[in-house]
Scaffold this active site. Structure first.
Site, PDB file in Angstrom:
ATOM      1  N   ASP A  35       0.768  -1.022   0.204  1.00  0.00           N
ATOM      2  CA  ASP A  35       0.041  -0.066   0.252  1.00  0.00           C
ATOM      3  C   ASP A  35       0.903   1.686   0.100  1.00  0.00           C
ATOM      4  O   ASP A  35       1.660   1.317   0.348  1.00  0.00           O
ATOM      5  CB  ASP A  35      -1.297   0.183   1.079  1.00  0.00           C
ATOM      6  CG  ASP A  35      -1.992   0.879   1.083  1.00  0.00           C
ATOM      7  OD1 ASP A  35      -3.176   0.342   0.861  1.00  0.00           O
ATOM      8  OD2 ASP A  35      -1.380   2.464   1.133  1.00  0.00           O
ATOM      9  N   ASN A  97     -13.213  -3.090   2.271  1.00  0.00           N
ATOM     10  CA  ASN A  97     -14.302  -2.101   2.179  1.00  0.00           C
ATOM     11  C   ASN A  97     -14.699  -2.411   1.103  1.00  0.00           C
ATOM     12  O   ASN A  97     -13.830  -2.114   0.361  1.00  0.00           O
ATOM     13  CB  ASN A  97     -13.496  -0.712   2.502  1.00  0.00           C
ATOM     14  CG  ASN A  97     -12.532  -0.368   3.373  1.00  0.00           C
ATOM     15  OD1 ASN A  97     -13.175  -1.328   4.676  1.00  0.00           O
ATOM     16  ND2 ASN A  97     -11.441  -0.007   3.803  1.00  0.00           N
ATOM     17  N   GLU A 105     -12.025   3.668  -1.094  1.00  0.00           N
ATOM     18  CA  GLU A 105     -12.179   4.633  -2.380  1.00  0.00           C
ATOM     19  C   GLU A 105     -11.559   4.179  -3.705  1.00  0.00           C
ATOM     20  O   GLU A 105     -11.670   5.003  -4.796  1.00  0.00           O
ATOM     21  CB  GLU A 105     -10.242   5.135  -1.851  1.00  0.00           C
ATOM     22  CG  GLU A 105     -10.536   5.898  -0.305  1.00  0.00           C
ATOM     23  CD  GLU A 105      -9.190   5.916   0.480  1.00  0.00           C
ATOM     24  OE1 GLU A 105      -7.970   5.867  -0.451  1.00  0.00           O
ATOM     25  OE2 GLU A 105      -9.378   6.498   1.503  1.00  0.00           O
ATOM     26  N   VAL A 106     -11.533   2.733  -3.910  1.00  0.00           N
ATOM     27  CA  VAL A 106     -10.864   2.465  -4.786  1.00  0.00           C
ATOM     28  C   VAL A 106     -11.549   1.149  -5.528  1.00  0.00           C
ATOM     29  O   VAL A 106     -11.868   0.307  -4.714  1.00  0.00           O
ATOM     30  CB  VAL A 106      -9.140   1.463  -5.215  1.00  0.00           C
ATOM     31  CG1 VAL A 106      -8.328   1.313  -6.423  1.00  0.00           C
ATOM     32  CG2 VAL A 106      -8.287   3.024  -5.270  1.00  0.00           C
ATOM     33  N   HIS A 110     -10.204  -4.910  -3.308  1.00  0.00           N
ATOM     34  CA  HIS A 110      -9.053  -5.530  -2.918  1.00  0.00           C
ATOM     35  C   HIS A 110      -9.067  -5.902  -1.632  1.00  0.00           C
ATOM     36  O   HIS A 110      -9.850  -5.180  -0.714  1.00  0.00           O
ATOM     37  CB  HIS A 110      -8.320  -4.460  -2.288  1.00  0.00           C
ATOM     38  CG  HIS A 110      -8.918  -3.544  -2.475  1.00  0.00           C
ATOM     39  ND1 HIS A 110      -9.882  -2.614  -3.260  1.00  0.00           N
ATOM     40  CD2 HIS A 110      -8.639  -2.292  -1.419  1.00  0.00           C
ATOM     41  CE1 HIS A 110     -10.372  -0.859  -2.824  1.00  0.00           C
ATOM     42  NE2 HIS A 110      -9.142  -1.125  -1.506  1.00  0.00           N
TER      43      HIS A 110
HETATM   44  P1  AMP Z   1      -9.655   1.541   0.288  1.00  0.00           P
HETATM   45  O1  AMP Z   1     -10.028   2.633   0.932  1.00  0.00           O
HETATM   46  O2  AMP Z   1     -10.114   0.322   0.872  1.00  0.00           O
HETATM   47  O3  AMP Z   1     -10.860   1.421  -0.763  1.00  0.00           O
HETATM   48  O4  AMP Z   1      -8.616   0.910  -0.362  1.00  0.00           O
HETATM   49  C1  AMP Z   1      -7.699   1.900  -1.041  1.00  0.00           C
HETATM   50  C2  AMP Z   1      -6.508   2.094  -0.514  1.00  0.00           C
HETATM   51  O5  AMP Z   1      -5.207   1.645  -1.949  1.00  0.00           O
HETATM   52  C3  AMP Z   1      -6.202   2.734   0.350  1.00  0.00           C
HETATM   53  O6  AMP Z   1      -5.090   1.985   1.948  1.00  0.00           O
HETATM   54  C4  AMP Z   1      -4.536   3.845  -0.546  1.00  0.00           C
HETATM   55  O7  AMP Z   1      -3.217   3.902  -0.121  1.00  0.00           O
HETATM   56  C5  AMP Z   1      -3.832   2.993  -1.233  1.00  0.00           C
HETATM   57  N1  AMP Z   1      -3.724   3.148  -2.471  1.00  0.00           N
HETATM   58  C6  AMP Z   1      -3.981   3.866  -3.156  1.00  0.00           C
HETATM   59  N2  AMP Z   1      -3.166   4.399  -4.331  1.00  0.00           N
HETATM   60  C7  AMP Z   1      -2.966   3.231  -4.261  1.00  0.00           C
HETATM   61  C8  AMP Z   1      -0.930   3.362  -5.513  1.00  0.00           C
HETATM   62  N3  AMP Z   1      -0.976   3.749  -6.529  1.00  0.00           N
HETATM   63  N4  AMP Z   1      -0.651   2.572  -4.660  1.00  0.00           N
HETATM   64  C9  AMP Z   1      -0.401   1.797  -3.647  1.00  0.00           C
HETATM   65  N5  AMP Z   1      -1.308   1.331  -2.804  1.00  0.00           N
HETATM   66  C10 AMP Z   1      -2.354   2.590  -3.226  1.00  0.00           C
END
Ligand code: AMP
Length: 126
Positions: A35, A97, A105-106, A110
């Site tokens: 991460d 999440n 967020e993404v 994951h």
């Molecule tokens: P979530 O809130 O569960 O969607 O978590 C998304 C995670 O992706 C967060 O912990 C971010 O720090 C991580 N993240 C976002 N962009 C990147 C990236 N380019 N490489 C690695 N981790 C990332």
């Protein structure tokens, strides 16, 4: 309602090699990487290579091969990190999440693997 996958999400870009990642493990159907903003000494993200948005999407629609590959990868990463409670490790937490209440967020499925310190209560009260 069907899941709409956004091909421009950051993990899709990582899978296409458009942005770099610090890979921990790669298998036929799964990629795991560090991460970018770690919340614990070990913070690894495990993603399927397929176009799945959330844990339920993956669980319901992925092939058995993808599910087995992903699940074994999680075990393999715990072994690499040395955090398996049954093998003398201090343990870990997995989090996924999903959606707005899950504060995702993404929008590419994951699993977070967090370890290396006591992680405290599962979620904040309130
Ligand atoms: P979530 O809130 O569960 O969607 O978590 C998304 C995670 O992706 C967060 O912990 C971010 O720090 C991580 N993240 C976002 N962009 C990147 C990236 N380019 N490489 C690695 N981790 C990332």
């Amino acid at each position: 309602m069907a899941y709409a996958y956004d091909d421009q999400n950051v993990f899709a870009k990582i899978l296409r090699g458009e942005i770099p990642n610090r890979t921990v493990l790669e298998t036929e159907h799964t990629l795991a990487f560090q991460d970018i903003a770690p919340k614990a000494p070990h913070h690894v993200l495990v993603i399927p290579k397929g176009r799945y948005v959330t844990a339920d999407h993956f669980a319901l629609e992925a092939s058995e091969a993808e599910i087995v590959d992903f699940t074994r990868a999680v075990g393999e990463i715990c072994r690499k990190l040395g955090v398996q409670p049954g093998e003398g490790g201090a343990g870990f937490r997995t989090i996924s999440n999903a959606g707005s209440d899950g504060v995702q967020e993404v929008p590419h499925y994951h699993l977070h693997i967090l370890a290396g310190r006591n992680l405290g209560p599962m979620v904040p009260h309130g």
